[in-house]
Design a protein around this motif. Structure first.
Motif, PDB file in Angstrom:
ATOM      1  N   ALA A   1       0.844  -1.196   0.000  1.00 51.87           N
ATOM      2  CA  ALA A   1       0.000   0.000   0.000  1.00 51.87           C
ATOM      3  C   ALA A   1       0.877   1.243   0.000  1.00 51.87           C
ATOM      4  CB  ALA A   1      -0.917   0.006   1.224  1.00 51.87           C
ATOM      5  N   ALA A   2       0.429   2.279  -0.718  1.00 43.36           N
ATOM      6  CA  ALA A   2       1.153   3.545  -0.739  1.00 43.36           C
ATOM      7  C   ALA A   2       1.033   4.234   0.618  1.00 43.36           C
ATOM      8  CB  ALA A   2       0.601   4.447  -1.835  1.00 43.36           C
ATOM      9  N   PRO A   3       2.051   5.001   1.036  1.00 44.19           N
ATOM     10  CA  PRO A   3       1.990   5.674   2.335  1.00 44.19           C
ATOM     11  C   PRO A   3       0.757   6.537   2.531  1.00 44.19           C
ATOM     12  CG  PRO A   3       4.231   5.753   1.480  1.00 44.19           C
ATOM     13  CD  PRO A   3       3.372   5.191   0.389  1.00 44.19           C
ATOM     14  N   ASP A   4       0.266   7.180   1.457  1.00 41.86           N
ATOM     15  CA  ASP A   4      -0.879   8.065   1.630  1.00 41.86           C
ATOM     16  C   ASP A   4      -2.191   7.311   1.818  1.00 41.86           C
ATOM     17  OD1 ASP A   4      -1.516   7.176  -0.913  1.00 41.86           O
ATOM     18  OD2 ASP A   4      -1.122   9.085  -1.911  1.00 41.86           O
ATOM     19  N   SER A   5      -2.150   5.984   1.699  1.00 33.78           N
ATOM     20  CA  SER A   5      -3.360   5.191   1.928  1.00 33.78           C
ATOM     21  C   SER A   5      -3.520   4.790   3.392  1.00 33.78           C
ATOM     22  CB  SER A   5      -3.328   3.924   1.070  1.00 33.78           C
ATOM     23  OG  SER A   5      -2.336   3.017   1.554  1.00 33.78           O
ATOM     24  N   LEU A   6      -2.482   5.025   4.206  1.00 31.48           N
ATOM     25  CA  LEU A   6      -2.471   4.447   5.554  1.00 31.48           C
ATOM     26  C   LEU A   6      -3.366   5.181   6.547  1.00 31.48           C
ATOM     27  CD1 LEU A   6       1.292   3.477   5.837  1.00 31.48           C
ATOM     28  CD2 LEU A   6      -0.654   2.076   5.165  1.00 31.48           C
ATOM     29  N   GLU A   7      -3.829   6.380   6.203  1.00 33.74           N
ATOM     30  CA  GLU A   7      -4.784   7.033   7.098  1.00 33.74           C
ATOM     31  C   GLU A   7      -6.147   6.362   7.029  1.00 33.74           C
ATOM     32  OE1 GLU A   7      -5.147  11.230   7.179  1.00 33.74           O
ATOM     33  OE2 GLU A   7      -3.011  11.591   6.793  1.00 33.74           O
ATOM     34  N   ALA A   8      -6.565   5.995   5.832  1.00 35.59           N
ATOM     35  CA  ALA A   8      -7.909   5.439   5.669  1.00 35.59           C
ATOM     36  C   ALA A   8      -7.949   3.920   5.731  1.00 35.59           C
ATOM     37  CB  ALA A   8      -8.494   5.905   4.335  1.00 35.59           C
ATOM     38  N   LEU A   9      -6.853   3.262   5.349  1.00 34.58           N
ATOM     39  CA  LEU A   9      -6.876   1.814   5.190  1.00 34.58           C
ATOM     40  C   LEU A   9      -7.170   1.046   6.485  1.00 34.58           C
ATOM     41  CD1 LEU A   9      -6.553  -0.602   3.318  1.00 34.58           C
ATOM     42  CD2 LEU A   9      -4.071  -0.434   3.614  1.00 34.58           C
ATOM     43  N   PRO A  10      -6.534   1.369   7.617  1.00 35.30           N
ATOM     44  CA  PRO A  10      -6.818   0.584   8.830  1.00 35.30           C
ATOM     45  C   PRO A  10      -8.287   0.590   9.213  1.00 35.30           C
ATOM     46  CG  PRO A  10      -4.826   1.874   9.126  1.00 35.30           C
ATOM     47  CD  PRO A  10      -5.452   2.347   7.847  1.00 35.30           C
ATOM     48  N   GLY A  11      -8.942   1.758   9.139  1.00 35.73           N
ATOM     49  CA  GLY A  11     -10.351   1.827   9.478  1.00 35.73           C
ATOM     50  C   GLY A  11     -11.217   1.066   8.492  1.00 35.73           C
ATOM     51  N   TRP A  12     -10.877   1.183   7.212  1.00 32.45           N
ATOM     52  CA  TRP A  12     -11.622   0.457   6.184  1.00 32.45           C
ATOM     53  C   TRP A  12     -11.558  -1.042   6.451  1.00 32.45           C
ATOM     54  CZ3 TRP A  12     -11.345  -3.307   2.576  1.00 32.45           C
ATOM     55  CH2 TRP A  12     -12.242  -3.283   1.507  1.00 32.45           C
ATOM     56  N   LEU A  13     -10.368  -1.536   6.782  1.00 33.16           N
ATOM     57  CA  LEU A  13     -10.211  -2.963   7.050  1.00 33.16           C
ATOM     58  C   LEU A  13     -10.962  -3.382   8.310  1.00 33.16           C
ATOM     59  CD1 LEU A  13      -6.399  -3.222   6.241  1.00 33.16           C
ATOM     60  CD2 LEU A  13      -8.228  -4.337   4.947  1.00 33.16           C
ATOM     61  N   ALA A  14     -10.882  -2.551   9.344  1.00 30.49           N
ATOM     62  CA  ALA A  14     -11.511  -2.910  10.621  1.00 30.49           C
ATOM     63  C   ALA A  14     -13.022  -3.070  10.485  1.00 30.49           C
ATOM     64  CB  ALA A  14     -11.187  -1.858  11.677  1.00 30.49           C
ATOM     65  N   THR A  15     -13.651  -2.229   9.680  1.00 31.94           N
ATOM     66  CA  THR A  15     -15.108  -2.333   9.525  1.00 31.94           C
ATOM     67  C   THR A  15     -15.504  -3.583   8.754  1.00 31.94           C
ATOM     68  OG1 THR A  15     -15.104  -1.032   7.479  1.00 31.94           O
ATOM     69  CG2 THR A  15     -15.355   0.172   9.560  1.00 31.94           C
ATOM     70  N   ARG A  16     -14.520  -4.246   8.136  1.00 31.57           N
ATOM     71  CA  ARG A  16     -14.794  -5.463   7.367  1.00 31.57           C
ATOM     72  C   ARG A  16     -14.166  -6.693   8.010  1.00 31.57           C
ATOM     73  NH1 ARG A  16     -15.104  -1.026   4.680  1.00 31.57           N
ATOM     74  NH2 ARG A  16     -16.611  -0.802   2.974  1.00 31.57           N
ATOM     75  N   GLY A  17     -13.834  -6.594   9.291  1.00 26.83           N
ATOM     76  CA  GLY A  17     -13.359  -7.753  10.032  1.00 26.83           C
ATOM     77  C   GLY A  17     -11.875  -7.987   9.999  1.00 26.83           C
ATOM     78  N   GLY A  18     -11.087  -7.048   9.454  1.00 32.25           N
ATOM     79  CA  GLY A  18      -9.648  -7.250   9.347  1.00 32.25           C
ATOM     80  C   GLY A  18      -8.873  -6.492  10.407  1.00 32.25           C
ATOM     81  N   ARG A  19      -7.807  -7.086  10.894  1.00 29.17           N
ATOM     82  CA  ARG A  19      -6.920  -6.405  11.848  1.00 29.17           C
ATOM     83  C   ARG A  19      -5.492  -6.469  11.325  1.00 29.17           C
ATOM     84  NH1 ARG A  19      -4.401  -9.740  16.058  1.00 29.17           N
ATOM     85  NH2 ARG A  19      -4.641 -11.956  15.517  1.00 29.17           N
TER      86      ARG A  19
END
Length: 466
Positions: free
Chosen positions: A299-317
């Motif tokens: 993942a590109a560095p600029d994706s890391l603000e949104a990516l963790p939350g996006w994953l968490a809402t879909r069951g990913g940690r």
């Protein structure tokens, strides 16, 4: 599955007298060519990783060159090509031998030409990003040179640290970066080739993109590639992420949806829990919980603000995160070496009686995955890779398959095809049967133009044999 037998119209291997005459001519050329005749070295230079396939392994057992030569300059390539043509000796090209389909295994003896010494970066246009490099360039080393100028290769196999540029184009199809850029045969990646013909008086040709296309993924059967012109992309400091999912359905849904977001990703690999548990993870990456399915991302560095939350809402940690090592600088195991056919490599290191398949999955994917699981149980384990196919995000599969004989493998392929998958068979000899499934008239025409006597690894191009 197609007939996997070696074609019956192969020429006999050249008699020893012709091989000795060829070796003597090369040694006397004054170009620094040293013929290799020792059995151990010939065996090494005639092999790749086709033993992933229990179908190919017995078919190719004992197939090896009678002579090998390593080259460092184009003039040496031309001398070898001309001598092989005059002596009517088959020639097989070799990059680093990282292929899985027997691409560099000589079927009719003859000479293996090791291209690894042609490894120079010739030019990089910083305005267009177009690079010209010789075919023996190791991909990671070439990428390191490009990154110093702010550019990068668009795609690379999981064998990035050892594979050559020419071998990737001639024998590969995609890999890391295919999520963004599709496949090597998509227009716009390969922009030109420098090619030596296999004739008594070899020609050195420079082909444009259209004329180069028939040599792309042709296993080195229709022209000796000495240099390539390729499009590159901007260099990105990719972050590596390992994401755990307790439920397969959630992991699959995340894998389907992530490529449709505006998040910049370069690779996405999903490993079913038993496969994930068998992988050698990077230092500091905690072991997954029992039964946890793992999603591997670049993942590109600029994706890391949104990516963790996006994953968490879909069951990913997120279990682990680390910067992708720069070529030649970082130590440790790159996450990319747990994807594509490195996944197969690591699994077979522990379970050598397993093999694999390659499938473009239908949409939606879940019905096929569930139907195969229902019939085969744990004899098929899922490994998925996200790609861009015809402009749209798709999931491919490289499932791990317990070997139960060719009939069972054929039944599995037939089931997947009936459920809408497109198989790319890794258990066949010829270019056509492992890819498009049909004869490519342009590939055959290129062979007629650049290898008129049909000496380049006879038996690999079905369209040439008729």
């Amino acid at each position: 599955m197609p007939d996997t037998a070696i074609p019956g119209r192969l020429p006999a291997a050249p008699d020893p007298a012709r091989i000795q005459a060829l070796a003597a001519e090369l040694a006397a050329s004054g170009l620094g060519l040293t013929p290799i005749l020792t059995p151990a070295e010939l065996g090494r230079l005639s092999a790749d990783f086709h033993d992933y396939s229990p179908v190919l392994e017995p078919l190719l057992k004992g197939r090896r060159a009678q002579l090998a030569v390593k080259v460092e300059r184009v003039e040496q390539v031309m001398a070898v090509a001309g001598a092989c043509a005059r002596h009517r000796v088959p020639l097989t090209l070799r990059g680093a031998g990282t292929g899985n389909y027997g691409q560099c295994v000589p079927l009719a003896g003859g000479l293996v030409l090791d291209m690894g010494g042609l490894n120079r970066l010739r030019s990089l246009d910083l305005d267009s990003g177009v690079v010209e490099a010789e075919s023996g360039c190791i991909l990671a080393q070439l990428d390191g040179q490009l990154m110093a100028q702010g550019r990068a290769l668009r795609m690379a196999p999981s064998t990035y640290r050892s594979a050559t540029l020419g071998g990737f184009i001639a024998g590969g199809s995609g890999g890391l970066g295919s999520l963004r850029w599709g496949f090597l045969r998509d227009p716009g990646h390969l922009l030109g080739l420098e090619v030596v013909t296999l004739e008594a008086e070899p020609r050195l040709l420079r082909l444009d993109a259209a004329a180069s296309a028939p040599l792309n993924h042709a296993y080195g059967t229709n022209g000796i590639i000495t240099a390539l012109r390729m499009a590159t992309t901007e260099a990105v400091a990719w972050e590596q992420l390992v994401v755990g999912f307790a439920r397969w359905e959630e992991a699959l849904e995340a894998s389907r949806l992530l490529p449709t977001t505006a998040l910049l990703l370069n690779a996405l690999c999903l490993l079913e829990a038993p496969v994930a548990a068998a992988m050698p993870w990077p230092a500091g990456c905690p072991a997954a919980s029992a039964g946890e399915h793992l999603l591997l991302l670049h993942a590109a560095p600029d994706s890391l603000e949104a990516l963790p939350g996006w994953l968490a809402t879909r069951g990913g940690r997120i279990l682990w995160q680390g910067r992708r090592p720069e070529p030649g600088r970082g130590r440790g195991l790159p996450l990319g070496e747990l994807t594509w056919n490195h996944t197969t490599l690591h699994w077979r290191a522990q379970a050598p009686d397993w093999t694999y398949l390659q499938l473009l999955l239908p949409r939606p994917e879940a019905p096929l995955l569930e139907a195969v699981r229902g019939r085969w149980g744990t004899d098929v384990l899922w490994h998925l890779e996200a790609v861009r196919h015809l402009g749209a995000p798709r999931l491919t599969a490289l499932p791990l398959v317990r070997w139960q004989g060719p009939e069972a493998l054929a039944d599995l392929v037939a089931q997947c095809r009936a459920l809408g998958a497109v198989p790319f068979d890794p258990h066949v000899i010829t270019v056509e049967d492992g890819g498009l499934g049909v004869v490519d008239a342009d590939q055959v025409a290129a062979k007629a133009a650049f290898d008129p006597a049909g000496l380049m690894n006879p038996g690999k191009l079905r369209g040439w044999m008729g």
